[in-house]
Design a protein around this motif. Structure first.
Motif, short mmCIF file in Angstrom:
data_model
loop_
_atom_site.label_atom_id
_atom_site.label_comp_id
_atom_site.label_asym_id
_atom_site.label_seq_id
_atom_site.Cartn_x
_atom_site.Cartn_y
_atom_site.Cartn_z
N GLU A 1 -1.88 12.05 -4.28
CA GLU A 1 -2.41 10.75 -3.85
C GLU A 1 -2.75 10.78 -2.36
O GLU A 1 -3.80 10.29 -1.93
CB GLU A 1 -1.36 9.67 -4.13
CG GLU A 1 -1.87 8.25 -4.00
CD GLU A 1 -2.61 7.76 -5.24
OE1 GLU A 1 -3.22 6.70 -5.14
OE2 GLU A 1 -2.59 8.47 -6.27
N ILE A 2 -1.85 11.37 -1.57
CA ILE A 2 -2.06 11.45 -0.13
C ILE A 2 -3.27 12.31 0.20
O ILE A 2 -4.05 11.99 1.11
CB ILE A 2 -0.79 12.02 0.54
CG1 ILE A 2 0.34 10.98 0.49
CG2 ILE A 2 -1.05 12.46 1.97
CD1 ILE A 2 1.70 11.53 0.80
N SER B 1 3.78 6.61 -6.82
CA SER B 1 2.80 7.13 -7.78
C SER B 1 3.34 8.37 -8.48
O SER B 1 4.34 8.96 -8.04
CB SER B 1 1.48 7.45 -7.07
OG SER B 1 1.68 8.48 -6.13
N VAL C 1 -8.10 3.33 3.54
CA VAL C 1 -6.64 3.34 3.46
C VAL C 1 -6.07 3.85 4.79
O VAL C 1 -5.09 3.29 5.31
CB VAL C 1 -6.16 4.22 2.29
CG1 VAL C 1 -4.64 4.34 2.30
CG2 VAL C 1 -6.63 3.64 0.97
N PHE C 2 -6.66 4.91 5.32
CA PHE C 2 -6.19 5.41 6.61
C PHE C 2 -6.30 4.34 7.68
O PHE C 2 -5.41 4.19 8.52
CB PHE C 2 -7.00 6.65 7.03
CG PHE C 2 -6.43 7.93 6.52
CD1 PHE C 2 -5.23 8.41 7.01
CD2 PHE C 2 -7.09 8.67 5.57
CE1 PHE C 2 -4.70 9.60 6.55
CE2 PHE C 2 -6.58 9.87 5.10
CZ PHE C 2 -5.38 10.33 5.59
N ASN D 1 -5.95 12.53 -1.30
CA ASN D 1 -7.21 11.89 -1.68
C ASN D 1 -7.38 10.48 -1.12
O ASN D 1 -8.19 9.71 -1.63
CB ASN D 1 -7.33 11.86 -3.21
CG ASN D 1 -7.43 13.25 -3.81
OD1 ASN D 1 -8.44 13.93 -3.67
ND2 ASN D 1 -6.37 13.70 -4.47
N LEU D 2 -6.62 10.12 -0.11
CA LEU D 2 -6.77 8.80 0.51
C LEU D 2 -8.13 8.69 1.19
O LEU D 2 -8.59 9.61 1.86
CB LEU D 2 -5.66 8.57 1.53
CG LEU D 2 -4.22 8.48 0.99
CD1 LEU D 2 -3.24 8.26 2.14
CD2 LEU D 2 -4.08 7.38 -0.03
N ASP D 3 -8.77 7.55 1.06
CA ASP D 3 -10.07 7.36 1.70
C ASP D 3 -9.90 6.77 3.09
O ASP D 3 -8.81 6.41 3.52
CB ASP D 3 -10.99 6.50 0.83
CG ASP D 3 -10.41 5.11 0.58
OD1 ASP D 3 -9.71 4.58 1.45
OD2 ASP D 3 -10.68 4.55 -0.51
N LEU E 1 3.47 6.60 6.76
CA LEU E 1 3.95 5.98 5.52
C LEU E 1 5.21 5.16 5.74
O LEU E 1 5.91 4.81 4.78
CB LEU E 1 4.21 7.05 4.44
CG LEU E 1 2.97 7.76 3.88
CD1 LEU E 1 3.35 8.63 2.69
CD2 LEU E 1 1.90 6.77 3.46
N LEU F 1 0.83 -1.20 0.00
CA LEU F 1 0.00 0.00 0.00
C LEU F 1 0.87 1.25 0.00
O LEU F 1 0.66 2.18 -0.81
CB LEU F 1 -0.91 -0.01 1.22
CG LEU F 1 -1.81 1.21 1.44
CD1 LEU F 1 -2.72 1.42 0.24
CD2 LEU F 1 -2.62 1.05 2.73
N ILE G 1 1.64 4.32 -2.98
CA ILE G 1 1.48 5.76 -2.75
C ILE G 1 2.77 6.50 -3.08
O ILE G 1 2.77 7.48 -3.84
CB ILE G 1 1.07 6.03 -1.29
CG1 ILE G 1 -0.30 5.44 -0.98
CG2 ILE G 1 1.08 7.53 -1.01
CD1 ILE G 1 -0.67 5.47 0.49
#
Length: 473
Positions: free
Chosen positions: A112-113, A106, A120-121, A115-117, A167, A99, A103
């Protein structure tokens, strides 16, 4: 306002290390802190900047005892223990590694960070589950899992807890970490009081973040009135100053809490008295088995294991008629030499240096009582300027009139543009600041105070301000 504070900063304990040298070092650390408290009063708080565990190992009763011993010896309340997670305080898994890799590799990681849902968090948080359980147990505080970062407010200070490890979990992760800028901004924006000491704590140094984030993080620290950042991770102590912003920003890194071939076991003691902050670095001498002040590898600003700097510059210098001025002597000397070396070519004129009655000068120039009070406060630093001006080893005999000429040049330009001496002083300071702010790397508030000190010194020493504004009406 009483901002006097004292704290202990330790990082990277890695308590699973149990070799002889590490055990000896830790036991002597407790003794050293006990001696410090008995000799120089107790601490206000303790900061542990991550890596309590090693490679996600459990938090044993031994490490809890060690930390509780620190709490008891230091004299702090349990609620004033502040801990943030390190990269070794998380459980790694293949899912997590894949995962994070998706990120960081990318095309646009920061986008990308952003817009993490929530799913993912949740997966990223899962790796820190054991740490936060330990956190709740050892501090007696409940971590709000809805937030990455959070502020703990106290009467005289605020601690901004930063989670730099979401991360973490892959090899070669330095420079591929994120502080999650949007989350940082939401937490700190307009939420910190200027009059309090605001200290951010995190595991990683700023250099470990994505390059695109680093300046933005520092911008937010400065904009939101954070005074310094305490961190660890590298296992080496370090002090650094970022001076590419509206004011200087200070970063103090503790060493490790282990003894091995790479690490330098180091802790720091920070203290703020009025507006002066000092940080003292202590490192473990493994040969003589004793804690000593660290003198190597910390940079030139750290002298004999101690670095000193002033904080709350905006607070100190905004209303100078109401607040005491503090100038650090060595830094001011460095400024005078830097200023002299960077002011360039000026027309050298003979300036007769002689003292006159200052009260008459201020009266004739229509100066109010606030300026007179400022002059008195700044006057205690005139001896520093005189020491440099009279010592040819600093500037050279033929160069010592350059700085007075720069000030006189500005004075003559604006003498007839303003009706009183207060405005003239401020305009001299502003004009000199505008001319040289890009050549001399000091924060705006500090540079203006240093320039104003030179202006007041010249008023005291020579014939500027001998004009009479009383007759202009």
């Amino acid at each position: 306002m009483d901002n006097n504070l004292k704290w202990l900063h330790i990082s990277d304990i890695h308590y699973e290390y149990e070799n002889y040298s590490t055990k000896k070092m830790r036991n002597n650390l407790l003794k050293k802190i006990d001696e410090e408290v008995k000799s120089n009063n107790k601490f206000d708080f303790i900061v542990l900047t991550g890596d309590i565990a090693y490679k996600g190992s459990s938090y044993s009763t031994q490490v809890k005892k060690f930390i509780n011993d620190l709490i008891n010896i230091s004299g702090i309340e349990k609620e004033n223990l502040f801990i943030v997670p390190g990269n070794h305080d998380l459980k790694r898994s293949q899912v997590r590694e894949r995962l994070i890799e998706s990120i960081s590799k990318s095309k646009n990681p920061l986008n990308e960070i952003e817009n993490l849902d929530s799913g993912v968090f949740a997966e990223l948080y899962k790796g820190q589950k054991n740490f936060w359980k330990f956190y709740d147990d050892i501090t007696g505080k409940k971590y709000d899992k809805r937030k990455i970062h959070f502020i703990e407010k106290r009467e005289k200070f605020n601690i901004i807890n930063l989670n730099t490890c979401l991360l973490c979990g892959q090899d070669y992760e330095e420079e591929h970490l994120s502080i999650f800028l949007n989350r940082l901004y939401d937490v700190i924006h307009n939420n910190l009081e200027l009059e309090k000491v605001n200290i951010a704590i995190g595991h990683h140094n700023i250099d470990c973040l994505f390059i695109e984030e680093r300046n933005k993080v520092l911008n937010n620290f400065v904009d939101e009135e954070i005074d310094m950042y305490l961190c660890g991770h590298s296992h080496k102590p370090k002090f650094s100053v970022d001076n590419n912003n509206d004011r200087e920003f200070y970063i103090s890194m503790a060493g490790a809490g282990v003894c091995d071939e790479y690490a330098k076991a180091t802790y720091t003691i920070g203290e703020i008295i009025d507006t002066k902050c000092t940080i003292t670095y202590y490192s473990w001498d493994n040969d003589d088995e004793v804690w000593n002040k660290e003198n190597k590898g910390l940079g030139r600003k750290v002298k004999e294991g101690i670095v000193s700097f002033s904080i709350k510059e905006k607070l100190k210098y905004t209303n100078l008629d109401e607040k005491e001025v503090y100038i650090e002597e060595d830094d001011f000397k460095d400024f005078i030499i830097d200023f002299h070396n960077n002011i360039g070519e000026v027309e050298i004129k003979d300036i007769p240096l002689y003292k006159e009655n200052i009260c008459d000068k201020f009266k004739n120039m229509k100066c109010n009582s606030a300026l007179k009070k400022q002059f008195e406060m700044f006057g205690k630093y005139f001896s520093i300027i005189n020491d440099i001006m009279k010592n040819s080893s600093y500037l050279g005999i033929d160069k010592r009139i350059i700085i007075p000429n720069v000030i006189c040049e500005e004075y003559n330009k604006i003498l007839n543009q303003y009706n009183n001496g207060n405005q003239i002083v401020e305009e001299i300071v502003n004009n000199i600041y505008s001319r040289y702010k890009t050549k001399i790397k000091y924060s705006e508030s500090k540079l203006k105070v240093y320039i104003k000190t030179l202006v007041f010194w010249l008023i005291n020493e020579c014939d500027i301000f001998d004009d009479n504004k009383e007759n202009d009406e």
